[in-house]
Design an enzyme around this catalytic site. Structure first.
Site: not given
Ligand code: F6P
Length: 366
Positions: A11, A74, A104, A154, A197, A280, A286
């Site tokens: 990420g 990834r 990461g 995170d 996170g 709400r 993102h």
């Molecule tokens: O590890 C960073 C992160 O943004 C996490 O906080 C979140 O769970 C994950 O990546 C989301 O991943 P993706 O961008 O693949 O949806």
């Protein structure tokens, strides 16, 4: 060997560009050949146009940009031996045996396997007629020097007080909650803010404290089964004291004491059904990972990038990772840090939060 490559993996996070810029510029200043690898490990495996020589000016004007301008992915193929062999071949063909990986914990762990298996790839490539590498190239690249830099919003990596991007993500969250608070005030509403996170509650804890949230749900603090009563008590009390709004933070990894996920929807339903609240949900998603990096992240990434180049030139036998400790950049053993990160997860699973904090390191506790 004077050639070095840099890639981003997993990420993205704000500040990765600052780290790439720093690696490229410090390498250039030291007279090294520096290459950028596009699209993470995928680019390493694909080779050719994906591994490109860079110079000082190629990284101009990227310091203030979020994300990673060289792309990230990834990559499942890198998890196979065949994929890693192909990646080794592409590096050796360009005489590169120094690699800086920004990503990461998963990405860095993969990098460490790559380094450990490197000599077996060199031998295999020498034997293997159709993908021949020259004897000279194999000698030049007999070992792989590898250094990691942790980029992740995170802040979930043991050994460093901060990972690149966490500070900016926290600012994004705080800005969003501050904006929500004004409309919540007008309508006397309750907002459930869902933050990222993964399994680490750093972003949730910090934002809850700095936005005066009324309640917070995180993985590291599994809720007793009577959490709905406690939540309602806190929220009602705040209203009785004259508060016109409530903010509840839910981390995406939040659980109860039985390990069951607590979702924003569950929290909202409790408040609507039991307190008749106008509640709400806002899932920040993102947005937290995007936008311009903070001055802190630009500085941290620049420092880590520069130290990574100096560290790789020392050609250590183990993979190093750049860490921030008491405001100094130090090199630590990647394996030790990854193992401590795994121990944190185990300790959390066993409800041993003191141990978890110990493995996370003193900077995190503060
Ligand atoms: O590890 C960073 C992160 O943004 C996490 O906080 C979140 O769970 C994950 O990546 C989301 O991943 P993706 O961008 O693949 O949806």
């Amino acid at each position: 060997n004077k050639s070095l490559a840099v890639l981003t993996s997993g990420g993205d996070s704000q500040g990765m560009n600052a780290a790439i810029r720093s690696v490229v510029r410090v390498s250039t200043q030291l007279g090294l050949n520096v290459y950028i690898v596009k699209e993470g490990y995928y680019g390493l495996i694909t080779g050719e146009d994906y591994i490109v020589k860079a110079n000082w000016f190629d990284v101009s004007s990227i310091l203030s940009l979020g994300g990673t301008f060289i792309g990230t992915k990834r990559c499942m193929e890198f998890m196979t031996k065949e994929g890693r062999l192909e990646a080794a071949r592409n590096l050796i063909l360009l005489d590169i045996s120094n690699l800086i990986v920004i990503g990461g914990d998963g990405s860095l762990f993969g990098a460490n396997i790559f380094r450990k298996e490197w000599s077996s790839y060199v031998n295999e490539l020498l034997k293997c007629g159709n993908r021949l590498i020259s004897q000279e190239a194999s000698e030049k690249c007999a070992r792989l020097n590898l250094v990691g830099i942790v980029g992740s919003i995170d802040n979930d990596f043991s050994g460093t007080d901060m990972t690149i991007g966490a500070d900016t993500a926290l600012h994004r969250i705080i800005e969003a909650i501050d904006s929500i608070a004004s409309t919540a005030f007008s309508h006397q509403r309750t907002f459930i803010m869902e933050v990222m996170g993964r399994t680490c509650g750093y972003l949730a804890i910090k934002s809850a404290l700095m936005c005066e949230a009324d309640y917070m749900f995180i993985k590291e603090w599994p809720q007793k089964l009577d959490w709905p009563e406690k939540l309602c008590k806190n929220v009602s009390l705040a209203r009785e004291m004259g508060k016109r709004l409530n903010i509840i933070i839910v981390s995406e990894g939040a659980v109860d004491e039985n390990g069951n996920t607590i979702t924003s929807e569950m929290v909202k339903n409790i408040l609507v059904d039991r307190l008749n609240q106008d509640a709400r949900i806002t899932v920040l998603g993102h947005v937290q990972r995007g936008g311009s990096p903070s001055a802190f992240d630009r500085t941290l990434a620049t420092r880590m990038g520069a130290h990574a180049v100096l560290s790789i030139l020392k050609a250590s036998d183990e993979t190093k990772v750049m860490c921030l400790k008491s405001n100094a950049i130090v090199e630590s053993s990647l394996v030790d840090c990854v193992q401590a990160t795994i121990k944190v997860a185990e300790a959390i699973k066993n409800n041993d939060f003191e141990k978890a904090l110990e493995y996370r390191g003193p900077g995190f506790k503060n």
